[in-house]
Design a protein around this motif. Structure first.
Motif, PDB file in Angstrom:
ATOM      1  N   THR A  27      24.530  81.638 -14.951  1.00 30.29           N
ATOM      2  CA  THR A  27      23.469  82.381 -15.050  1.00 30.29           C
ATOM      3  C   THR A  27      22.219  81.811 -15.514  1.00 30.29           C
ATOM      4  O   THR A  27      22.524  81.019 -16.297  1.00 30.29           O
ATOM      5  CB  THR A  27      23.455  84.001 -15.369  1.00 30.29           C
ATOM      6  N   LEU A  46      23.251  81.665 -10.247  1.00 32.24           N
ATOM      7  CA  LEU A  46      22.485  82.818 -10.215  1.00 32.24           C
ATOM      8  C   LEU A  46      21.628  83.452 -11.326  1.00 32.24           C
ATOM      9  O   LEU A  46      21.874  83.650 -12.561  1.00 32.24           O
ATOM     10  CB  LEU A  46      24.337  83.211 -11.078  1.00 32.24           C
ATOM     11  N   GLY A  48      22.102  86.901 -12.403  1.00 30.35           N
ATOM     12  CA  GLY A  48      23.087  88.251 -12.512  1.00 30.35           C
ATOM     13  C   GLY A  48      21.933  89.237 -12.808  1.00 30.35           C
ATOM     14  O   GLY A  48      21.621  88.696 -14.017  1.00 30.35           O
ATOM     15  N   SER A  50      23.455  90.777 -15.184  1.00 25.27           N
ATOM     16  CA  SER A  50      23.946  90.805 -16.211  1.00 25.27           C
ATOM     17  C   SER A  50      22.876  90.539 -16.735  1.00 25.27           C
ATOM     18  O   SER A  50      22.816  91.067 -18.368  1.00 25.27           O
ATOM     19  CB  SER A  50      24.852  89.387 -16.634  1.00 25.27           C
ATOM     20  N   ASP A  88      21.369  88.547  -7.252  1.00 23.70           N
ATOM     21  CA  ASP A  88      21.972  89.570  -7.826  1.00 23.70           C
ATOM     22  C   ASP A  88      21.841  90.984  -7.326  1.00 23.70           C
ATOM     23  O   ASP A  88      20.717  90.859  -7.163  1.00 23.70           O
ATOM     24  CB  ASP A  88      22.519  89.941  -8.708  1.00 23.70           C
ATOM     25  N   LYS A 118      24.333  87.847  -4.135  1.00 23.90           N
ATOM     26  CA  LYS A 118      25.128  88.227  -4.504  1.00 23.90           C
ATOM     27  C   LYS A 118      25.452  89.337  -4.732  1.00 23.90           C
ATOM     28  O   LYS A 118      24.796  90.023  -4.742  1.00 23.90           O
ATOM     29  CB  LYS A 118      26.024  87.317  -5.624  1.00 23.90           C
ATOM     30  N   VAL A 181      33.236  85.059  -5.584  1.00 27.54           N
ATOM     31  CA  VAL A 181      32.936  85.416  -7.359  1.00 27.54           C
ATOM     32  C   VAL A 181      33.893  86.681  -7.330  1.00 27.54           C
ATOM     33  O   VAL A 181      34.835  87.495  -6.774  1.00 27.54           O
ATOM     34  CB  VAL A 181      32.121  85.710  -7.811  1.00 27.54           C
ATOM     35  N   GLU A 183      36.388  87.738 -10.295  1.00 26.73           N
ATOM     36  CA  GLU A 183      36.082  88.043 -12.014  1.00 26.73           C
ATOM     37  C   GLU A 183      37.902  89.025 -12.131  1.00 26.73           C
ATOM     38  O   GLU A 183      37.589  89.849 -11.925  1.00 26.73           O
ATOM     39  CB  GLU A 183      34.639  88.917 -12.384  1.00 26.73           C
ATOM     40  N   VAL A 214      32.493  79.865 -12.645  1.00 27.55           N
ATOM     41  CA  VAL A 214      31.072  80.740 -13.037  1.00 27.55           C
ATOM     42  C   VAL A 214      30.722  81.346 -14.698  1.00 27.55           C
ATOM     43  O   VAL A 214      32.047  81.494 -14.970  1.00 27.55           O
ATOM     44  CB  VAL A 214      30.002  81.486 -12.248  1.00 27.55           C
ATOM     45  N   VAL A 216      28.128  83.462 -18.251  1.00 27.02           N
ATOM     46  CA  VAL A 216      27.494  83.895 -18.311  1.00 27.02           C
ATOM     47  C   VAL A 216      26.506  82.376 -19.416  1.00 27.02           C
ATOM     48  O   VAL A 216      26.871  82.756 -20.252  1.00 27.02           O
ATOM     49  CB  VAL A 216      27.180  85.627 -18.759  1.00 27.02           C
TER      50      VAL A 216
HETATM   51  O1  KIV Z   1      25.549  89.178 -13.449  1.00 23.11           O
HETATM   52  C1  KIV Z   1      26.211  87.983 -13.728  1.00 23.11           C
HETATM   53  O2  KIV Z   1      25.927  87.245 -14.241  1.00 23.11           O
HETATM   54  C2  KIV Z   1      27.629  88.386 -12.698  1.00 23.11           C
HETATM   55  C3  KIV Z   1      28.738  87.056 -13.413  1.00 23.11           C
HETATM   56  C4  KIV Z   1      29.412  87.200 -14.253  1.00 23.11           C
HETATM   57  C5  KIV Z   1      29.368  86.742 -12.295  1.00 23.11           C
HETATM   58  O3  KIV Z   1      27.916  88.684 -12.056  1.00 23.11           O
END
Ligand code: KIV
Length: 266
Positions: A27, A46, A48, A50, A88, A118, A181, A183, A214, A216
């Motif tokens: 990420t 990514l 994300g 997150s 995301d 995603k 993905v 998880e 993957v 973070v």
């Molecule tokens: O938001 C994110 O960081 C994710 C990863 C944990 C795959 O979706």
């Protein structure tokens, strides 16, 4: 001049699965993390949701908004010149029907310059994935522990129902997702799903049998201030270095040794 490497595409990810080359995704949320992750040569960056937790300090990913994802996505898409940039789709846009989801994903693609989106979902979101893909927008699926469903799942816990996991992953792939993905699922389940799908699986807390991994960024480089999940391996300890640097600077200012002659402009 060395040739400028071309950007990774979803076709490269498909080829990696065929060639059994393991994929990497990390990420990123801003200019420096985007530049550093891209320069490391990963396949995918990514952006994300997150971001709501590791950047904004929220307790879940639920508060992330479409405008916030676009803000961070645009910065990272500009920072990354080689990796495939995936952004995301924030909660709850994939649950509001295909039209709303296509509109949101189109905004993400147009306004960030990223290459894919995603979305978290079960087999129930297959029609939404199909509509987004039909609009020419590459979709990465996300099954297993879906952080946006944390309250429905009763916490951030391992998902063990192999039949449902396989059904959800198959539904995403059949609907046109270019990767999925996985998880926080048992390693044996990830192996079964990875063997069943023709598109790559990218695992996080899903063991070694996925087509890629993957993590973070903050967890990987040791920047997370709170407890990190058990499946993380820290490859650096950046927060300790930052704390030490700050303490040394404060000490030097208070001692009158910073700025010194080298840092004083004539
Ligand atoms: O938001 C994110 O960081 C994710 C990863 C944990 C795959 O979706």
């Amino acid at each position: 001049m060395p040739p400028v490497p071309r950007r990774i595409t979803i076709l490269d990810l498909a080829a990696a699965k065929r060639d059994r080359r393991l994929l990497t995704m990390v990420t990123a949320y801003d200019w420096s993390s985007g530049r550093l992750v891209d320069a490391a040569g990963v396949d995918c960056v990514l952006v994300g949701d997150s971001v709501a937790m590791v950047v904004a300090g929220r307790s879940s990913t639920l508060p992330a908004t479409l405008d916030q994802m676009i803000y961070h996505g645009e910065i990272v898409a500009r920072a990354a010149s080689q990796a495939l940039v995936v952004v995301d789709l924030p909660f709850p846009l994939q649950h509001l029907g295909p039209r709303t989801a296509v509109e949101a994903c189109a905004r993400i693609l147009k306004e960030t310059g990223c290459q894919a989106v995603k979305l978290e979902g079960t087999a129930g979101q297959a029609d939404v994935i199909r509509a987004i893909v039909a609009a020419g927008i590459p979709v990465m699926g996300h099954v297993g522990l879906r952080p946006q469903a944390v309250h429905q799942l009763g916490g951030y816990r391992m998902q063990r129902d192999i039949d449902h996991l396989l059904e959800d992953a198959r539904a995403a792939a059949d609907a046109g997702a270019f990767a999925v993905v996985l998880e926080c699922i048992p390693s044996a389940a990830a192996r079964t799903i990875t063997a069943a799908l023709t598109v790559p699986t990218i695992g996080i807390g899903a063991g070694p049998h996925c087509d890629g991994q993957v993590l973070v960024y903050h967890d990987l480089v040791g920047l997370s201030l709170d407890r990190v999940p058990k499946f993380v391996r820290g490859y650096a300890d950046v927060k300790t270095q930052i704390a030490e640097g700050l303490a040394r600077w404060k000490h030097d200012v208070e001692a009158g040794t910073f700025p010194g002659p080298a840092e004083t402009l004539p």
